[in-house]
Design an enzyme around this catalytic site. Structure first.
Site, PDB file in Angstrom:
ATOM      1  N   ARG A   1       4.279   0.563  -6.819  1.00 47.49           N
ATOM      2  CA  ARG A   1       4.307  -0.374  -5.703  1.00 47.49           C
ATOM      3  C   ARG A   1       3.263  -1.478  -5.851  1.00 47.49           C
ATOM      4  NH1 ARG A   1       6.658   2.039  -0.903  1.00 47.49           N
ATOM      5  NH2 ARG A   1       5.174   0.953   0.424  1.00 47.49           N
TER       6      ARG A   1
ATOM      7  N   LYS B   1      11.184 -13.857 -13.907  1.00 48.10           N
ATOM      8  CA  LYS B   1      10.817 -12.667 -14.676  1.00 48.10           C
ATOM      9  C   LYS B   1       9.658 -12.975 -15.620  1.00 48.10           C
ATOM     10  CE  LYS B   1      12.316  -9.989 -12.789  1.00 48.10           C
ATOM     11  NZ  LYS B   1      13.025 -10.583 -11.723  1.00 48.10           N
TER      12      LYS B   1
ATOM     13  N   LYS C   1       5.649  -3.982  -5.282  1.00 50.79           N
ATOM     14  CA  LYS C   1       7.082  -3.748  -5.383  1.00 50.79           C
ATOM     15  C   LYS C   1       7.799  -4.017  -4.072  1.00 50.79           C
ATOM     16  CE  LYS C   1      10.889  -2.421  -7.361  1.00 50.79           C
ATOM     17  NZ  LYS C   1      11.509  -3.313  -8.357  1.00 50.79           N
TER      18      LYS C   1
ATOM     19  N   GLU D   1       6.407 -13.394 -13.601  1.00 52.01           N
ATOM     20  CA  GLU D   1       5.940 -12.157 -12.979  1.00 52.01           C
ATOM     21  C   GLU D   1       5.175 -11.270 -13.944  1.00 52.01           C
ATOM     22  OE1 GLU D   1       8.992 -10.817  -9.488  1.00 52.01           O
ATOM     23  OE2 GLU D   1       9.765 -10.728 -11.523  1.00 52.01           O
TER      24      GLU D   1
ATOM     25  N   GLU E   1      16.102 -16.942 -12.033  1.00 55.26           N
ATOM     26  CA  GLU E   1      15.730 -15.542 -12.195  1.00 55.26           C
ATOM     27  C   GLU E   1      15.025 -15.313 -13.526  1.00 55.26           C
ATOM     28  OE1 GLU E   1      15.348 -11.377 -11.646  1.00 55.26           O
ATOM     29  OE2 GLU E   1      15.406 -13.127 -10.335  1.00 55.26           O
TER      30      GLU E   1
ATOM     31  N   TRP F   1      -3.292  -2.340  -1.642  1.00 50.69           N
ATOM     32  CA  TRP F   1      -3.023  -3.680  -2.165  1.00 50.69           C
ATOM     33  C   TRP F   1      -3.745  -4.639  -1.225  1.00 50.69           C
ATOM     34  CZ3 TRP F   1      -0.399  -8.234  -0.745  1.00 50.69           C
ATOM     35  CH2 TRP F   1      -0.044  -9.076  -1.807  1.00 50.69           C
TER      36      TRP F   1
ATOM     37  N   CYS G   1       0.826  -1.203   0.000  1.00 50.43           N
ATOM     38  CA  CYS G   1       0.000   0.000   0.000  1.00 50.43           C
ATOM     39  C   CYS G   1       0.860   1.253   0.000  1.00 50.43           C
ATOM     40  CB  CYS G   1      -0.909   0.007   1.222  1.00 50.43           C
ATOM     41  SG  CYS G   1      -1.941  -1.461   1.398  1.00 50.43           S
TER      42      CYS G   1
ATOM     43  N   ASN H   1      -0.887   1.167   5.959  1.00 47.62           N
ATOM     44  CA  ASN H   1      -0.055   0.191   5.264  1.00 47.62           C
ATOM     45  C   ASN H   1       0.374  -0.825   6.303  1.00 47.62           C
ATOM     46  OD1 ASN H   1       1.676  -1.231   3.640  1.00 47.62           O
ATOM     47  ND2 ASN H   1       3.231   0.353   3.493  1.00 47.62           N
ATOM     48  N   GLY H   2       0.044  -2.107   6.100  1.00 48.87           N
ATOM     49  CA  GLY H   2       0.405  -3.142   7.056  1.00 48.87           C
ATOM     50  C   GLY H   2      -0.754  -4.084   7.312  1.00 48.87           C
TER      51      GLY H   2
ATOM     52  N   HIS I   1      15.538 -35.846 -13.815  1.00 48.48           N
ATOM     53  CA  HIS I   1      14.910 -36.343 -12.600  1.00 48.48           C
ATOM     54  C   HIS I   1      13.483 -35.825 -12.451  1.00 48.48           C
ATOM     55  CE1 HIS I   1      18.683 -38.080 -11.155  1.00 48.48           C
ATOM     56  NE2 HIS I   1      19.271 -36.991 -11.641  1.00 48.48           N
TER      57      HIS I   1
END
Length: 608
Positions: free
Chosen positions: A27, A485, A603, A488, A481, A74, A2, A100-101, A504
């Protein structure tokens, strides 16, 4: 997570709040809202969806005051609806609060407040707080605010307006960042300095357990138990242009193309090439203890965790110190065996990641030397670690990290050099690695010059549903990574594996519809990777290879090859990840995805 922004002064508050909220869009959010006070009356407007919806719904004649707060949400508790958007109010709408939290004991508080007659209209945890303040209010708003804070468990950054005290903004912090900005006869509050940097360069940060009261006459800071505090004013130095798109269609593409500069900035002034060593001022007082560590823990989340995995390979190889890489979210909830001669290095772009902060506190509790690698100057991790190194990547707006990752790896290479040269690494070896590092930015430019080739490959694979990414050794974390990407920002399922692990299990997935991305750079196990490529070809998989320039062998085996310059194996991940960033970007764009603000992602993850 948030976003919070607030203003009190003599200007029209509405454009300041809206501009600040736009700076916080990166964010991640799903709804937004604003509260102002005009003629001692609260006015609130909120909407689900993008800020443009909120902006179009605002009647500026009703919100034309000079004090206000704004929020991007968020969703955690409750769906992303208009009613669940912030600000939230009390029963009589005398209090407007943004948060926020997460309030962990909200269910208990909500039940008790309902029994006392309070009416709730949202599904959120946040709504209990204005009701709790209302319950305590008896003519002294500050006292009611502090009493309410004393009842809360969890994480919060609050900004509050009230018609009971209409010329003040009350803010408090516990676990979620808040920065206060100072102007001439005006003051700002935000969860991120980017929201207010166009108005002021003078700021200070609240610590956990602190609150502030902003009025046109000044600011008072104290603990929530009413002990006065003194704050150090800091200057924000980054260029405002670094949070603009500068002609690029997306922040992510801009940040990918910034990497030659950001990597240079991460080693500028730190390399002592003639001596084959580095000077990291932030670690100068702990160098010996770092070099003598019995074990090094690298703790991070997401992309930063992948950077830590790369560091595990190179630190163990050159420093001969055992390294353990931990997810911060797991480290914090188990009972890790940490001794006082161990070193913990936490890695976080924002410096505010909740799980990483909690892991840091656990490490400090066990007596380990705790170091930080962060990007955001003045962030909580930067202030709470024993020592650390800034990566100097500048503000990273795209939710999917790119330039911060390569800068983190660059700093971790320098930390490896710092330790290794104090142990057994020769001057010549140190000089060789530093020489290669100096040339990395120019080599990245040659990769970026191939963006059209990578875009053409993306066009061929944009409609696939699954990808495999395979690498060995130090390039295995690069495979992870690259897969992250793609997941995401394009919402394609992708997995990264060590190439040898393909047999495997994952090999069962390979057919003519499965693209397989190999990081196949020249190293000691190159021939092993070639064998893995042959196994994919035998099952009709489509091979995209990242290979070193001049490798003609790979061109006969792969369907598509992206060539990168050769460099030291220590530094190869910095180069090999660049085409994977571009591949993910172009696939996402061609699928019509919002690459800068992918769905469901934030973010800075400041809550569990």
């Amino acid at each position: 997570m948030c976003g919070i922004v607030g203003y009190i002064g003599h200007k029209n508050v509405l454009p300041i709040l809206l501009t600040g909220l736009k700076r916080l869009e990166y964010r991640g959010y799903d709804s937004a809202g604003i509260a102002t006070i005009t003629e001692n009356q609260l006015a609130i407007e909120k909407q689900s969806g993008k800020l443009s919806i909120l902006e179009n719904s605002i009647n500026s004649t009703n919100m034309n005051g000079s004090i206000g707060i704004g929020h991007t949400r968020w969703a955690t508790h409750g769906a992303p609806t208009k009613s669940n958007a912030h600000p939230h109010t009390d029963c009589k709408s005398n209090i407007a609060l943004i948060h926020n939290g997460i309030i962990e004991n909200y269910a208990t508080l909500r039940k008790a407040l309902i029994e006392k007659g309070h009416k709730f209209v949202t599904e959120t945890d946040t709504e209990v707080v204005p009701h709790l303040i209302e319950e305590f209010y008896d003519g002294d708003f500050e006292l009611a605010f502090r009493q309410a804070l004393s009842e809360l468990s969890g994480a919060y950054g609050f900004a509050v307006l009230s018609s009971h005290d209409p010329d003040k903004i009350y803010v408090a912090r516990q676990g979620s960042p808040l920065v206060i900005g100072l102007g001439e006869g005006e003051f700002f509050v935000a969860s991120d300095v980017s929201a207010i940097v166009s108005h002021t360069r003078s700021v200070f940060y609240l610590n956990d357990g602190e609150m502030a009261i902003l009025s046109r006459g000044g600011i008072k800071t104290k603990t929530i138990t009413n002990e006065p505090t003194k704050k150090k004013i800091e200057k924000i130095t980054f260029d405002l242009g670094r949070i603009e798109k500068s002609g690029y269609p997306h922040y992510m593409l801009k940040e990918i193309f910034e990497q030659p500069k950001t990597i240079t900035d991460s080693f500028r002034g730190r390399l002592l090439q003639s001596e084959g060593r580095v000077r990291l001022g932030g670690l100068s007082e702990v160098e010996e203890r770092l070099a003598d560590a019995a074990k090094i823990y690298l703790i991070a989340c997401g992309t930063s965790w992948h950077a830590a995995l790369i560091a595990e390979y190179i630190i163990e190889e050159y420093c001969r110190i055992p390294v353990e890489v931990e997810y911060a979210s797991e480290f914090r909830y188990r009972n890790p065996v940490v001794n006082k001669n161990d070193v913990i290095i936490v890695i976080s772009q924002s410096g505010e990641t909740a799980d990483t902060l909690a892991a840091l506190k656990e490490g400090k509790h066990k007596g380990a030397l705790c170091l930080g690698i962060v990007n955001s100057v003045g962030s909580t991790i930067a202030r709470e670690t024993d020592a650390g190194v800034y990566i100097h990547a500048g503000p990273e707006i795209g939710v999917a990290s790119t330039k911060a990752f390569t800068s983190q790896v660059t700093v971790l290479v320098q930390i490896m050099l710092l330790i290794a040269r104090k142990k057994s690494m020769s001057v010549v070896m140190g000089q060789s690695i530093i020489e290669e590092l100096i040339h990395v930015p120019d080599k990245i430019k040659t990769i970026l010059a191939q963006s059209q080739i990578i875009e053409d490959i993306a066009d061929k694979f944009k409609d696939k549903s699954n990808f495999l990414y395979l690498g060995r050794g130090v390039n295995f974390p690069v495979a992870l990574e690259g897969a992250l990407k793609l997941k995401e920002i394009s919402y394609i399922h992708a997995e990264g594996y060590p190439a040898a692990e393909m047999k495997h299990g994952p090999i069962a997935l390979i057919d003519e519809d499965m693209p397989v991305v190999f990081i196949a750079t020249k190293d000691l196990i190159y021939d092993k990777v070639i064998s893995n490529i042959e196994e994919v070809r035998a099952r009709k998989g489509k091979v995209i290879a990242i290979a070193c320039q001049g490798d003609e062998k790979i061109s006969k085996l792969a369907d598509h090859v992206i060539y990168i310059p050769e460099t030291s194996q220590v530094l190869m991940p910095i180069l090999s990840v660049i085409p994977l960033q571009l591949l993910a970007y172009y696939i996402a764009v061609k699928r019509g995805c919002d690459v800068d603000q992918p769905r469901n992602l934030a973010k800075s993850v400041t809550v569990e």
